[in-house]
Design an enzyme around this catalytic site. Structure first.
Site: not given
Length: 235
Positions: A17, A38, A55, A116-119, A176
Site C-alpha cells: 500500500t 484495491k 488502504d 494493489e493486490g491483497a497479501g 520497501n
C-alpha cells in the site's frame, strides 16, 4: 483505455500500500490522471456508513483519484483473513467479472490505473482463485514489493518464479523498508536482490513515518518511475 499495473508483495506486510501510494502520488505530481484500485480489502473496521477500507481510502487520497469508492474497492471485508476465506465467512461472493468491469471503468477515465493486490501473490482471492489469477484476468504487468527484512531474498526469488510461471510480465522489484531499525540483513538486502532476486531492482522506499505520508511524491521518484512508464509504453 489507460494503462495499468498490478502491485503484489512477497507477503502480507511487505508494504504494497505504501509503495502503491508513493507511485500514485509521484505520477499524479507529474500530471498524469492516476486511478487506483484495491479490488478486495479484508480487515476493514466498521465506520458510521459501513466498513471502511483504509488502504483503498489512503490510495485514493495519495493519488488524487476522485473515482467512486465502489470502483476503487469493490469488496470490503471485515475479517482480517485471506480475502477468499473472509468472504466465505461473511457470505459474500467475490465476482472476478465485476472486478474486471470496475477496472475497465477506471481505465477509461485515467491515464494509468494502479491495482494493489491483497497479501502475497498466491493469497486466496475468490474461491479457488488467487491474487495471481486476478493479475492474469486483468492482463496487467506486475511490480513486486519486497519487505526489507531477513528472508527477503528467498521470498522474492520464489515470488518472481511464481509470477513468470503464469506468463505475467514482471517489471521489477521495489524494496520497501518496513521498519526504522537497521541490521545486517537490511543493509545488504538491496545488493543481495540484485544478485539473487531474479528480477531488476527498480528502487528502494525508505521507512516512511506516519507524519511524512503526505510527502509520498518525494519518495516515489526513488522507485524507478521512469522504468515503469517505459515498460508500460512498450507493452
Amino acid at each position: 483505455m489507460g494503462r495499468g499495473l498490478f502491485v503484489t508483495g512477497t507477503d502480507t506486510g511487505a508494504g504494497k500500500t505504501m509503495v502503491t501510494a508513493a507511485l500514485a502520488a509521484t505520477l499524479h505530481v507529474r500530471g498524469l490522471r492516476v486511478g487506483v484500485m484495491k479490488p478486495v480489502e479484508s480487515g476493514c473496521p466498521q465506520g458510521d456508513d459501513g466498513l471502511r477500507p483504509l488502504d483503498a481510502l489512503f490510495l485514493r487520497s495519495a493519488s488524487g483519484c476522485d473515482a467512486p469508492l465502489a470502483l476503487v474497492n469493490p469488496y470490503a471485508l471485515a475479517h482480517p483473513l485471506a480475502p477468499a476465506l473472509a468472504a466465505e465467512l461473511e457470505g459474500i461472493h467475490i465476482d472476478i467479472d465485476h472486478i474486471r468491469e470496475c477496472y475497465r471503468q477506471l481505465s477509461v477515465d485515467h491515464d494509468i490505473v494502479l491495482v494493489e493486490g491483497a497479501g502475497g501473490l498466491l493469497a486466496p482471492c475468490a474461491g479457488e482463485l488467487t491474487m495471481r489469477d486476478l493479475a492474469v484476468e486483468l492482463n496487467l504487468p506486475v511490480v513486486l514489493v519486497a519487505g526489507n527484512c531477513l528472508g527477503v531474498i528467498n521470498h522474492t526469488a520464489l515470488t518472481v518464479e511464481a509470477i513468470r510461471q503464469r506468463g505475467l510480465h514482471l517489471v521489477g522489484v521495489i524494496l520497501n523498508h518496513i521498519s526504522p531499525d537497521v541490521d545486517d540483513a537490511v543493509r545488504t538486502n538491496a545488493e543481495s536482490l540484485r544478485r539473487w532476486g531474479g528480477a531488476p531492482l527498480l528502487g528502494e522506499l525508505p521507512y516512511v513515518p506516519v507524519f511524512e505520508r503526505d510527502q509520498l511524491s518525494s519518495y516515489g521518484e526513488q522507485l524507478g518511475v521512469d522504468e515503469l512508464l517505459h515498460a508500460l509504453n512498450a507493452s
